[in-house]
Scaffold this motif. Structure first.
Motif, PDB file in Angstrom:
ATOM      1  N   GLU A 421       0.826  -1.203   0.000  1.00 53.58           N
ATOM      2  CA  GLU A 421       0.000   0.000   0.000  1.00 53.58           C
ATOM      3  C   GLU A 421       0.862   1.256   0.000  1.00 53.58           C
ATOM      4  OE1 GLU A 421      -2.553  -0.263   3.334  1.00 53.58           O
ATOM      5  OE2 GLU A 421      -3.727  -1.937   2.541  1.00 53.58           O
ATOM      6  N   HIS A 424       2.112   2.010  -3.500  1.00 54.22           N
ATOM      7  CA  HIS A 424       1.074   2.612  -4.343  1.00 54.22           C
ATOM      8  C   HIS A 424       0.897   4.096  -4.039  1.00 54.22           C
ATOM      9  CE1 HIS A 424      -0.976  -0.503  -6.786  1.00 54.22           C
ATOM     10  NE2 HIS A 424      -0.321  -1.320  -5.965  1.00 54.22           N
ATOM     11  N   LEU A 448       5.924  -1.127  -9.410  1.00 52.42           N
ATOM     12  CA  LEU A 448       5.272  -1.512  -8.155  1.00 52.42           C
ATOM     13  C   LEU A 448       5.610  -2.950  -7.778  1.00 52.42           C
ATOM     14  CD1 LEU A 448       1.771   0.156  -8.659  1.00 52.42           C
ATOM     15  CD2 LEU A 448       3.602   0.894  -7.127  1.00 52.42           C
TER      16      LEU A 448
END
Length: 522
Positions: A421, A424, A448
């Motif tokens: 998370e 991101h 990512l």
């Protein structure tokens, strides 16, 4: 044989009295095996009995039915033990202790069931305790007081109670206050247990003692108010109707958006660690409830019912103060506007000052991500954790609150998910839609994937590829192949080459619609 002269007459009495001489050998008074027989007769001389004159009291019957001579220190000469105070029975027996135990279980169960959502935050603990006191404690106290107030009618002892020497007000308080104290003690015991369970994991702030004191006084007032209603309307349905009514009223007031919501009993609108109640708010709220209870009790039992106007005026004054103050009853928590940071990482990692003890845990969870970004240019300066949008040069830290999701008892529940998370948050975090160019999307996914692989990524990718093959989706298969090729090229770069390429990439990572020529390709 001797004769006894009958008082007021000339002739001998018809009842003969045997003297010691007539008893025969060994049968004289105080002599022989029957010496413990009492052969004396007492006369009424106006001076009282022997016990009243300081002599030994009259002998009581022995084990064999005979009269025995009292001895010094005998139990019959001891002072009779005084009767217990009537309040002792109310305190130790009857309904009050069982009601306290019931409220203890009713409050402790939801607190224990949701422990992972408040352990580690004083604000969350205060909020949940206040909510439990309002939605469970207030209806329980009203119902328990109503049931206690109607017991004379159920037992058919109302006339007996009214014949006692105590005033009606004293009778009401003698029955209601022990129950109120038991319920208050049950609430305070749950509060103490919750605070003790929160303390090992909370790293900033402290308990809101005035909130707990106000809630305890409010529960006591609700008990007296329910007892008064139960005595005024002594029916079996009074208690359940009071519980339902209390739940509905508190819930209806507490969920309103207007300032009237502050009139709800025990409903201190503290939102986690962001707000703090002003010190007098819970006490004025308790005065609002206590004034109503005192006015009801005086109106029912006082000889001069006009005295009920004084506590009623105090209650109305407290209500006006609560409603007129409105949102001013809460103030911002200064800790919620500050951060504590670890500047040894890239980017810096900052957590909210309301839980500074989480900084080492968050730093460890992000260590893989920050280690791969070390030396890369054009990155945000820090991960910030404030209740606002990130400033330029900042990235939002994944949410640590509310507790029970990412964080439980001072630990990050899933470090890999948390790092994913956080990654991101670096790549187009505020964009509602992905860039239209497929090449940019493929590059973003490859970056990512390298920074923080999604938990279970390998299984998910294998399942998706297998399904695309079964459905014959060539376009989707081509997409997966492009992602794999881009990821392979990124991982095959040397450290310096990859660091340079990532510096150019992050120069455009915050833009939602960059031109394909601006984003370096893989």
């Amino acid at each position: 044989m001797s004769t006894r002269v009958q008082p007021g007459g000339d002739g001998p009495a018809h009842t003969p009295v045997r003297t010691g001489a007539d008893l025969g050998p060994g049968r004289r008074s105080g002599v022989g095996p029957d010496a413990d027989l009492d052969t004396s007769t007492s006369t009424s001389t106006g001076t009282g009995t022997g016990h009243e004159n300081g002599t030994a009291p009259a002998a009581g019957p022995g084990r064999d039915g005979r009269r025995r001579i009292p001895r010094p220190g005998d139990g019959s000469a001891r002072a009779r033990r005084s009767a217990p105070h009537p309040l002792r029975a109310e305190w130790l027996r009857g309904f009050a202790p069982w009601a306290g135990a019931g409220l203890l279980l009713a409050l402790a169960w939801p607190m224990a069931a949701r422990a992972d959502q408040w352990q580690g935050s004083w604000g969350a603990t205060t909020e949940l305790l206040s909510t439990a006191a309002a939605m469970i404690g207030v209806p329980f106290a009203l119902a328990a007081g109503g049931w206690q107030g109607g017991r004379e009618r159920r037992r058919r002892t109302a006339e007996l109670r009214s014949s006692t020497a105590r005033t009606p007000l004293v009778q009401l308080l003698a029955a209601a206050l022990p129950l109120a104290c038991w319920l208050t003690a049950a609430h305070l015991l749950v509060v103490a247990g919750a605070l003790a369970a929160c303390a090992p994991y909370a790293s900033a702030g402290g308990p809101a003692y005035t909130v707990f004191a106000g809630n305890a006084l409010t529960l006591a007032a609700c008990t007296v108010l329910g007892h008064t209603a139960g005595r005024a309307i002594p029916f079996r349905l009074t208690a359940p109707l009071l519980a339902i009514g209390g739940y509905v009223v508190v819930g209806a007031l507490g969920t309103r958006q207007s300032d009237v919501r502050h009139l709800a009993f025990c409903m201190a609108h503290v939102l986690g660690d962001n707000d703090l109640a002003v010190r007098w708010y819970p006490l004025v709220s308790a005065l609002w409830a206590a004034g109503l209870a005192a006015a009801a009790a005086l109106a029912l039992t006082a000889y001069r019912r006009a005295t009920a106007l004084l506590p009623l005026a105090a209650a109305l004054g407290a209500a006006v103060l609560l409603v007129s103050t409105g949102d001013g009853l809460l103030r911002d928590n200064p800790l919620a506007h500050r951060q504590v940071c670890d500047t040894s990482t890239t980017p810096d990692v900052c957590v909210n000052a309301t839980y500074p003890g989480m900084l080492p845990e968050v730093t460890r969870a992000l260590s893989g991500l920050t280690g791969r970004l070390e030396g890369v240019r054009n990155l945000p300066v820090r991960y910030e954790d404030l209740w606002r949008s990130p400033h330029p040069g900042e990235a939002q830290l994944p949410n640590l609150s509310p507790l029970g999701w990412s964080v439980v008892r001072g630990k990050v529940t899933d470090p890999r998910r948390y790092a994913w998370e956080a990654a991101h948050m670096l790549v187009r975090p505020d964009c509602e839609q992905a860039p239209t160019a497929d090449r940019i999307t493929v590059t973003d996914e490859a970056v990512l994937r390298w920074l923080a692989p999604e938990p279970g990524f390998a299984e998910l990718r294998e399942f998706s590829v297998t399904r695309a093959r079964q459905e014959g989706d060539t376009k989707r298969l081509a997409w997966y192949r492009a992602e794999d090729e881009a990821y392979a090229r990124l991982t095959s770069m040397s450290e310096g080459e990859r660091r340079s390429w990532l510096g150019r990439y992050f120069a455009t990572a915050a833009e939602c619609g960059p031109k394909p020529s601006e984003v370096p390709s893989l």
